[in-house]
Design a protein around this motif. Structure first.
Motif, PDB file in Angstrom:
ATOM      1  N   UNK A 291       3.676   6.296  -5.021  1.00  0.00           N
ATOM      2  CA  UNK A 291       3.626   6.475  -6.422  1.00  0.00           C
ATOM      3  C   UNK A 291       2.528   7.147  -7.020  1.00  0.00           C
ATOM      4  N   UNK A 292       1.269   7.092  -6.590  1.00  0.00           N
ATOM      5  CA  UNK A 292       0.045   8.107  -6.925  1.00  0.00           C
ATOM      6  C   UNK A 292       0.239   9.179  -6.581  1.00  0.00           C
TER       7      UNK A 292
ATOM      8  N   UNK B 118      -6.124   7.275  -2.188  1.00  0.00           N
ATOM      9  CA  UNK B 118      -5.283   7.241  -3.375  1.00  0.00           C
ATOM     10  C   UNK B 118      -5.609   6.040  -4.317  1.00  0.00           C
ATOM     11  N   UNK B 119      -6.266   5.024  -3.536  1.00  0.00           N
ATOM     12  CA  UNK B 119      -6.349   3.685  -4.268  1.00  0.00           C
ATOM     13  C   UNK B 119      -7.016   3.724  -5.590  1.00  0.00           C
ATOM     14  N   UNK B 120      -8.271   4.750  -5.631  1.00  0.00           N
ATOM     15  CA  UNK B 120      -8.669   4.860  -6.958  1.00  0.00           C
ATOM     16  C   UNK B 120      -8.420   6.255  -7.749  1.00  0.00           C
TER      17      UNK B 120
ATOM     18  N   UNK C 204       0.706  -1.278  -0.028  1.00  0.00           N
ATOM     19  CA  UNK C 204       0.015  -0.051   0.090  1.00  0.00           C
ATOM     20  C   UNK C 204       1.239   1.316   0.194  1.00  0.00           C
ATOM     21  N   UNK C 205       1.896   1.356   0.955  1.00  0.00           N
ATOM     22  CA  UNK C 205       2.904   2.295   0.933  1.00  0.00           C
ATOM     23  C   UNK C 205       3.232   2.717  -0.534  1.00  0.00           C
ATOM     24  N   UNK C 206       3.714   1.650  -1.408  1.00  0.00           N
ATOM     25  CA  UNK C 206       4.394   1.681  -2.665  1.00  0.00           C
ATOM     26  C   UNK C 206       3.323   2.467  -3.613  1.00  0.00           C
TER      27      UNK C 206
ATOM     28  N   UNK D 110       3.174  10.996  -6.219  1.00  0.00           N
ATOM     29  CA  UNK D 110       4.746  11.381  -6.829  1.00  0.00           C
ATOM     30  C   UNK D 110       4.472  11.395  -8.253  1.00  0.00           C
ATOM     31  N   UNK D 111       4.079  10.358  -9.070  1.00  0.00           N
ATOM     32  CA  UNK D 111       3.793  10.269 -10.183  1.00  0.00           C
ATOM     33  C   UNK D 111       3.104  11.189 -10.867  1.00  0.00           C
ATOM     34  N   UNK D 112       2.020  11.564 -10.323  1.00  0.00           N
ATOM     35  CA  UNK D 112       1.226  12.441 -10.705  1.00  0.00           C
ATOM     36  C   UNK D 112       1.527  13.939 -10.250  1.00  0.00           C
ATOM     37  N   UNK D 113       2.260  14.268  -9.774  1.00  0.00           N
ATOM     38  CA  UNK D 113       2.806  15.562  -9.236  1.00  0.00           C
ATOM     39  C   UNK D 113       1.865  16.177  -8.283  1.00  0.00           C
TER      40      UNK D 113
END
Length: 409
Positions: A103-104, A201-203, A97-99, A106-109
């Motif tokens: 990522x959700x 962040x999951x969805x 879940x942490x990863x 950081x990758x989206x800014x």
């Protein structure tokens, strides 16, 4: 709608909590304790009584405030069972879940844009990541230490035996450290916060199906109250509950309110709306923010405080999300100003108790200003009347910084 000059004699209050797995009785006891403390400080009378039966959890409030008698009925709109279900992850699942959550954002800014608003809630979001990684590092260290200690006994029991025993003890030490930290999470809050941010962040900012279904039930309860003979229906959304309330109210108004409905009011407290609205798939929330902000059927007051490190203090949730319409009228953004409304001694006692401060909006102030949770929920004025001459905070943030601004057509 009720006359703006008619004192409120009866009120329905619907409290939507944040991401909280605890039984709602904690909110009743908090209201009981803190309302008594505020009444003693501010010179009014307020009393609670238990509700007998009913399909929802709540209580009755009888108050004598500002020379008027007021009866309020408070309901807690429960989603704690959904929260508990989302927190029932194993230790390995939590690290996965942490990863995914990191990522959700950081990758989206989104993480870097959120940092341009307030550092406090971003630090709160990064804390569980850092602390869970620290726990993992300590667990690995414990495992390696156990392996090395057994390796020293290879001359006595043989290298193969020492390696086998060391590996077994290392795994026990590794797992033991992780389990110890999880068992103590009531003190550290790392797992709790990780589950909280992961849920949104999951969805990618969209509501999970089970939450959408529960929000439909909440909306039905509030809609039923609007058909009652009361003077005000007040929705209080705290923390994550604020963005649930935005969508629930937007859906209600779109569906149409009763012609003779009581005044509809919305009080958002300690909101963390940007943590969701800045994610790419939060299309529903962004659409609802823009819609609700322009409606004349509602009064929306948003209260935060710079002293609350877990909220996006004085950030206009509509404006910073970048969805403010030309005819925007809400929310009125004001500060609870903890450093002014709490005495120096009280502020020193609470200053580093971050989670306690996040609930201060629901508590007594020993130097109260114009924000008083109990006058709002149990006093003779509607939310709109109470703040009709209140100017918005001069230090509010309104600059749009969100990258994702798409809304439903």
């Amino acid at each position: 709608m009720s006359s703006p000059h008619r004192p409120v004699a009866t009120r329905r209050v619907f409290y939507i909590p944040g991401y909280d797995p605890i039984h709602p009785r904690r909110y009743r006891e908090l209201y009981r304790k803190e309302s008594a403390a505020q009444a003693a400080i501010s010179g009014y009378e307020i009393a609670l009584s238990a509700r007998q039966g009913g399909s929802t959890y709540g209580w009755h409030v009888e108050a004598q405030i500002e020379g008027a008698s007021v009866r309020s009925e408070v309901d807690v709109l429960i989603w704690s069972d959904i929260v508990r279900g989302s927190m029932s992850n194993s230790i390995p699942a939590t690290y996965l879940q942490l990863i995914r959550t990191a990522w959700a954002y950081i990758s989206t800014g989104a993480l870097f844009r959120l940092m341009r608003l307030r550092k406090g809630p971003v630090i709160a979001a990064l804390y569980p990541v850092a602390f869970l990684l620290l726990q993992l590092a300590l667990a690995v260290l414990a495992g390696i230490t156990a392996l090395r200690l057994c390796a020293r006994a290879s001359d006595m029991i043989g290298e193969a035996a020492a390696l086998g025993i060391g590996a077994a003890l290392g795994l026990v030490a590794f797992a033991g450290v992780l389990r110890w930290f999880k068992a103590k999470d009531a003190k550290f809050f790392a797992y709790y916060l990780m589950h909280d941010f992961a849920y949104s962040a999951r969805y990618g900012g969209a509501n999970p199906p089970e939450l959408e279904a529960r929000m439909d039930e909440m909306r039905a309860q509030i809609a039923a109250a609007l058909a009652e003979d009361v003077d005000e229906v007040l929705i209080v959304g705290h923390s994550s509950g604020a963005h649930l309330a935005v969508s629930i109210l937007a859906d209600m108004i779109r569906a149409g309110l009763p012609g003779a409905a009581p005044r509809l009011s919305f009080l958002s407290l300690g909101q963390v709306v940007p943590m969701v609205s800045f994610l790419p798939r939060a299309v529903r929330l962004r659409t609802d923010l823009a819609y609700l902000s322009a409606r004349e059927e509602i009064t929306w007051v948003d209260v935060t405080a710079p002293g609350d490190g877990c909220a996006f203090a004085l950030c206009d949730p509509v404006a910073v999300t970048g969805v403010a319409p030309a005819d925007k009228r809400w929310p009125l953004v004001i500060s609870a100003a903890f450093t002014q409304t709490l005495s120096p001694a009280r502020w020193r006692a609470l200053r580093w108790r971050f989670f306690r401060l996040h609930f201060q909006y629901l508590c007594a102030f020993d130097r109260p200003g114009d924000y008083d949770y109990f006058r709002i929920t149990a006093g003779p004025k509607t939310l709109g009347e109470r703040f009709q001459v209140r100017a918005p905070s001069k230090s509010r943030l309104e600059k749009p910084v969100n990258r994702f601004r798409s809304m439903a057509s």
